[in-house]
Design a protein around this motif. Structure first.
Motif, PDB file in Angstrom:
ATOM      1  N   GLN A 136       0.815  -1.222   0.000  1.00 28.29           N
ATOM      2  CA  GLN A 136       0.000   0.000   0.000  1.00 28.29           C
ATOM      3  C   GLN A 136       0.847   1.269   0.000  1.00 28.29           C
ATOM      4  OE1 GLN A 136      -2.388  -0.663   3.536  1.00 28.29           O
ATOM      5  NE2 GLN A 136      -4.059  -1.544   2.348  1.00 28.29           N
ATOM      6  N   GLN A 137       2.165   1.118  -0.087  1.00 29.23           N
ATOM      7  CA  GLN A 137       3.010   2.295   0.051  1.00 29.23           C
ATOM      8  C   GLN A 137       2.979   3.212  -1.164  1.00 29.23           C
ATOM      9  OE1 GLN A 137       6.928   1.106   1.370  1.00 29.23           O
ATOM     10  NE2 GLN A 137       6.260   0.984   3.502  1.00 29.23           N
ATOM     11  N   GLY A 138       2.671   2.662  -2.349  1.00 24.62           N
ATOM     12  CA  GLY A 138       2.570   3.539  -3.517  1.00 24.62           C
ATOM     13  C   GLY A 138       1.514   4.605  -3.308  1.00 24.62           C
ATOM     14  N   VAL A 144       1.088  11.383   0.957  1.00 25.25           N
ATOM     15  CA  VAL A 144       1.929  12.276   1.759  1.00 25.25           C
ATOM     16  C   VAL A 144       2.699  13.237   0.855  1.00 25.25           C
ATOM     17  CG1 VAL A 144       4.041  10.858   1.887  1.00 25.25           C
ATOM     18  CG2 VAL A 144       3.443  12.386   3.776  1.00 25.25           C
ATOM     19  N   SER A 145       3.035  12.796  -0.336  1.00 24.64           N
ATOM     20  CA  SER A 145       3.755  13.675  -1.264  1.00 24.64           C
ATOM     21  C   SER A 145       2.875  14.781  -1.818  1.00 24.64           C
ATOM     22  CB  SER A 145       4.338  12.845  -2.418  1.00 24.64           C
ATOM     23  OG  SER A 145       5.281  11.908  -1.935  1.00 24.64           O
ATOM     24  N   MET A 146       1.564  14.691  -1.560  1.00 26.11           N
ATOM     25  CA  MET A 146       0.683  15.793  -1.937  1.00 26.11           C
ATOM     26  C   MET A 146       0.979  17.046  -1.125  1.00 26.11           C
ATOM     27  SD  MET A 146      -2.967  13.872  -2.551  1.00 26.11           S
ATOM     28  CE  MET A 146      -3.832  15.419  -2.798  1.00 26.11           C
ATOM     29  N   GLY A 147       1.869  16.909  -0.129  1.00 20.19           N
ATOM     30  CA  GLY A 147       2.368  18.104   0.545  1.00 20.19           C
ATOM     31  C   GLY A 147       2.999  19.079  -0.419  1.00 20.19           C
ATOM     32  N   LEU A 258      -2.421  20.430 -10.222  1.00 20.75           N
ATOM     33  CA  LEU A 258      -2.605  19.258 -11.068  1.00 20.75           C
ATOM     34  C   LEU A 258      -1.445  18.282 -10.905  1.00 20.75           C
ATOM     35  CD1 LEU A 258      -3.938  20.892 -14.359  1.00 20.75           C
ATOM     36  CD2 LEU A 258      -5.206  19.415 -12.798  1.00 20.75           C
ATOM     37  N   CYS A 259      -0.241  18.808 -10.879  1.00 19.65           N
ATOM     38  CA  CYS A 259       0.952  17.981 -10.739  1.00 19.65           C
ATOM     39  C   CYS A 259       0.924  17.213  -9.417  1.00 19.65           C
ATOM     40  CB  CYS A 259       2.194  18.866 -10.815  1.00 19.65           C
ATOM     41  SG  CYS A 259       3.747  17.979 -11.036  1.00 19.65           S
ATOM     42  N   THR A 260       0.395  17.845  -8.383  1.00 19.53           N
ATOM     43  CA  THR A 260       0.357  17.227  -7.059  1.00 19.53           C
ATOM     44  C   THR A 260      -0.811  16.253  -6.914  1.00 19.53           C
ATOM     45  OG1 THR A 260       1.374  19.197  -6.096  1.00 19.53           O
ATOM     46  CG2 THR A 260       0.248  17.702  -4.592  1.00 19.53           C
ATOM     47  N   LEU A 261      -1.996  16.664  -7.365  1.00 20.75           N
ATOM     48  CA  LEU A 261      -3.186  15.828  -7.183  1.00 20.75           C
ATOM     49  C   LEU A 261      -3.103  14.519  -7.947  1.00 20.75           C
ATOM     50  CD1 LEU A 261      -5.977  18.567  -7.315  1.00 20.75           C
ATOM     51  CD2 LEU A 261      -5.297  17.208  -5.332  1.00 20.75           C
ATOM     52  N   ILE A 262      -2.397  14.528  -9.067  1.00 20.73           N
ATOM     53  CA  ILE A 262      -2.322  13.300  -9.853  1.00 20.73           C
ATOM     54  C   ILE A 262      -1.210  12.381  -9.352  1.00 20.73           C
ATOM     55  CG2 ILE A 262      -0.654  14.014 -11.641  1.00 20.73           C
ATOM     56  CD1 ILE A 262      -2.691  12.764 -13.675  1.00 20.73           C
ATOM     57  N   ARG A 263      -0.373  12.886  -8.447  1.00 18.40           N
ATOM     58  CA  ARG A 263       0.733  12.072  -7.942  1.00 18.40           C
ATOM     59  C   ARG A 263       0.254  10.789  -7.248  1.00 18.40           C
ATOM     60  NH1 ARG A 263       6.335  14.148  -5.420  1.00 18.40           N
ATOM     61  NH2 ARG A 263       7.117  12.154  -4.695  1.00 18.40           N
ATOM     62  N   PRO A 264      -0.748  10.835  -6.356  1.00 18.14           N
ATOM     63  CA  PRO A 264      -1.226   9.577  -5.755  1.00 18.14           C
ATOM     64  C   PRO A 264      -1.773   8.603  -6.788  1.00 18.14           C
ATOM     65  CG  PRO A 264      -2.052  11.469  -4.539  1.00 18.14           C
ATOM     66  CD  PRO A 264      -1.454  12.000  -5.804  1.00 18.14           C
ATOM     67  N   ILE A 265      -2.310   9.137  -7.884  1.00 20.99           N
ATOM     68  CA  ILE A 265      -2.805   8.247  -8.939  1.00 20.99           C
ATOM     69  C   ILE A 265      -1.634   7.506  -9.571  1.00 20.99           C
ATOM     70  CG2 ILE A 265      -3.984   8.167 -11.170  1.00 20.99           C
ATOM     71  CD1 ILE A 265      -5.597  10.602 -10.278  1.00 20.99           C
ATOM     72  N   GLY A 266      -0.517   8.217  -9.784  1.00 24.70           N
ATOM     73  CA  GLY A 266       0.679   7.553 -10.289  1.00 24.70           C
ATOM     74  C   GLY A 266       1.165   6.480  -9.337  1.00 24.70           C
ATOM     75  N   GLY A 267       1.140   6.778  -8.027  1.00 26.30           N
ATOM     76  CA  GLY A 267       1.535   5.788  -7.035  1.00 26.30           C
ATOM     77  C   GLY A 267       0.593   4.599  -7.013  1.00 26.30           C
ATOM     78  N   ASN A 318       6.274  11.366 -10.663  1.00 27.26           N
ATOM     79  CA  ASN A 318       6.676  11.493  -9.254  1.00 27.26           C
ATOM     80  C   ASN A 318       6.102  10.372  -8.403  1.00 27.26           C
ATOM     81  OD1 ASN A 318       8.153  13.851  -9.698  1.00 27.26           O
ATOM     82  ND2 ASN A 318       6.415  15.193  -9.260  1.00 27.26           N
ATOM     83  N   GLY A 319       4.825  10.065  -8.617  1.00 28.01           N
ATOM     84  CA  GLY A 319       4.181   9.005  -7.849  1.00 28.01           C
ATOM     85  C   GLY A 319       4.766   7.638  -8.142  1.00 28.01           C
ATOM     86  N   VAL A 320       5.045   7.375  -9.405  1.00 28.90           N
ATOM     87  CA  VAL A 320       5.603   6.075  -9.796  1.00 28.90           C
ATOM     88  C   VAL A 320       6.998   5.894  -9.208  1.00 28.90           C
ATOM     89  CG1 VAL A 320       6.379   4.675 -11.744  1.00 28.90           C
ATOM     90  CG2 VAL A 320       4.248   5.973 -11.928  1.00 28.90           C
TER      91      VAL A 320
END
Length: 396
Positions: A136-138, A144-147, A258-267, A318-320
């Motif tokens: 579940q860490q992705g 958390v990286s949405m900071g 946009l760059c931040t909000l999509i990061r968890p989706i990449g993860g 970034n998320g990946v």
């Protein structure tokens, strides 16, 4: 998720750690990027050239990048909660200094110190990662990286505060916000488990892993792009298309958001699909959209579209990438995060400087964006050579 997460703490502890470390990072990133949305105003106050403005924007990124390495190691050894609280106390010093300086040299010094706020990324990832199982860490690290959204929040709010209440009010607001969140973090968050027998030599062993350096290169591109374009977009829009500081700040916030909000989706996608394949498509998209930007400095609509699309691609990347980080060296997530995060931060440090210098020398920005395309091509080749052609699998 079960009641116990990775053998430490309850679900409540995990969610509190994830939530408050993310919100604290938002506040820290607001301080880290405070000059970008105010660049036009600060430039007028201190009579700065384009090169000096880009130097001011890049300076906080320098310390915030380099210091991610020792701060990440300290988080692993002594605990993310302690390090986070010390960090938030430290950044109050430059935030208090900035309204009281009267020379560009002192402003640069304060900008260097406020750069420590950028190390919150290494602390937050180290602290939040221990509460969740690896499968579940992705998603957790993407959250958390949405900071990083602090850049967007700063772009939306700081120009308005400055316009309505004055330049100094911006920094008193940031001071108050940092103090409140520090108190909440101290009261409600538990300390993470640590191994105090860890040595600096052991933490630095991650440098022997080739994957540490490959991920650092990739993050140099994706996170560097996020930082650089968040900082440069207001300057581009005010200088090229005559936008007001407040409106340009809103567009910068759109990019950062946009760059931040999509990061968890990449993860999340990286939890489900092969991260190497996702990065292959991400780097290809960055190349295409950066070329669109390079060719559209006289076309407002196309330029903004290129900025938005390259931000989406970078956010997914970034998320990946940070899905892959905990697998490089077990127990040294903070150290790996420090190294990878430092390179990402440096990726945000150099482009504004280079683009500013090229603008001074040539009168245009296009060559600077061409260098971004070249960097993405290098990353694409390195990904193919190391993780695809040589079949190096740190994530199955």
């Amino acid at each position: 998720m079960t009641e116990q997460t990775q053998g430490y703490g309850s679900r409540k502890d995990a969610y509190l750690a994830l939530t408050l470390s993310t919100v604290a990072m938002i506040a820290c990133f607001m301080s880290w990027s405070n000059f970008a949305p105010l660049a036009t105003q600060v430039g007028q106050m201190f009579h700065l050239s384009v090169a000096n403005r880009t130097l001011l924007l890049a300076t906080p990124v320098l310390l915030g990048s380099i210091m991610r390495i020792p701060v990440g190691i300290l988080s692993d050894k002594y605990g993310g909660k302690k390090v986070y609280l010390i960090l938030m106390a430290f950044i109050l010093i430059p935030l208090f200094m900035i309204p009281h300086v009267h020379s560009f040299g002192m402003l640069l010094f304060a900008a260097l110190l406020v750069g420590m706020a950028g190390t919150s990324f290494a602390v937050g990832v180290s602290y939040a990662s221990v509460w969740f199982p690896k499968k579940q860490q992705g998603l957790a690290l993407g959250i958390v990286s949405m900071g990083n959204m602090g850049n967007a929040v700063a772009a939306m709010t700081l120009p308005y505060i400055s316009k309505s209440y004055g330049f100094d009010a911006v920094y008193y607001f940031l001071i108050g916000l940092t103090v409140v969140l520090g108190i909440l973090f101290a009261i409600f968050c538990k300390e993470m488990p640590v191994d105090k027998t860890k040595t600096l030599k052991g933490a630095l062993s991650v440098t022997k892993e080739s994957s540490t350096w490959y991920l650092s290169l990739f993050y140099f591109l994706t996170f560097g792009l996020f930082v650089a374009f968040t900082n440069l977009t207001p300057m581009f829009l005010t200088g090229l298309f005559g936008y007001s500081q407040v409106t340009a700040g809103l567009y910068s916030a759109l990019f950062a958001g946009l760059c931040t909000l999509i990061r968890p989706i990449g993860g999340y996608w990286a939890d489900k699909k092969r991260p190497m394949t996702l990065l292959l498509w991400t780097f290809s998209a960055i190349i295409v959209f950066a070329i669109v930007i390079m060719l559209s400095f006289k076309n407002e609509a196309l330029f903004i579209a290129g900025i938005v699309l390259v931000g989406l691609a970078a956010g997914i990347g970034n998320g990946v990438i940070f899905k892959m980080v905990p697998f490089v060296s077990s127990g040294n997530t903070g150290a790996v995060t420090g190294f990878v995060g430092a390179m990402g931060g440096l990726g945000g440090f150099f482009p504004p400087l280079v683009i500013g210098w090229i603008k001074e020398w040539t009168g245009s920005y296009e060559l600077g964006i061409a260098l971004l395309v070249l960097t993405a091509i290098i990353c694409l080749f390195a990904l193919w050579k190391h993780f695809i052609h040589d079949a190096v699998h740190i994530v199955k």
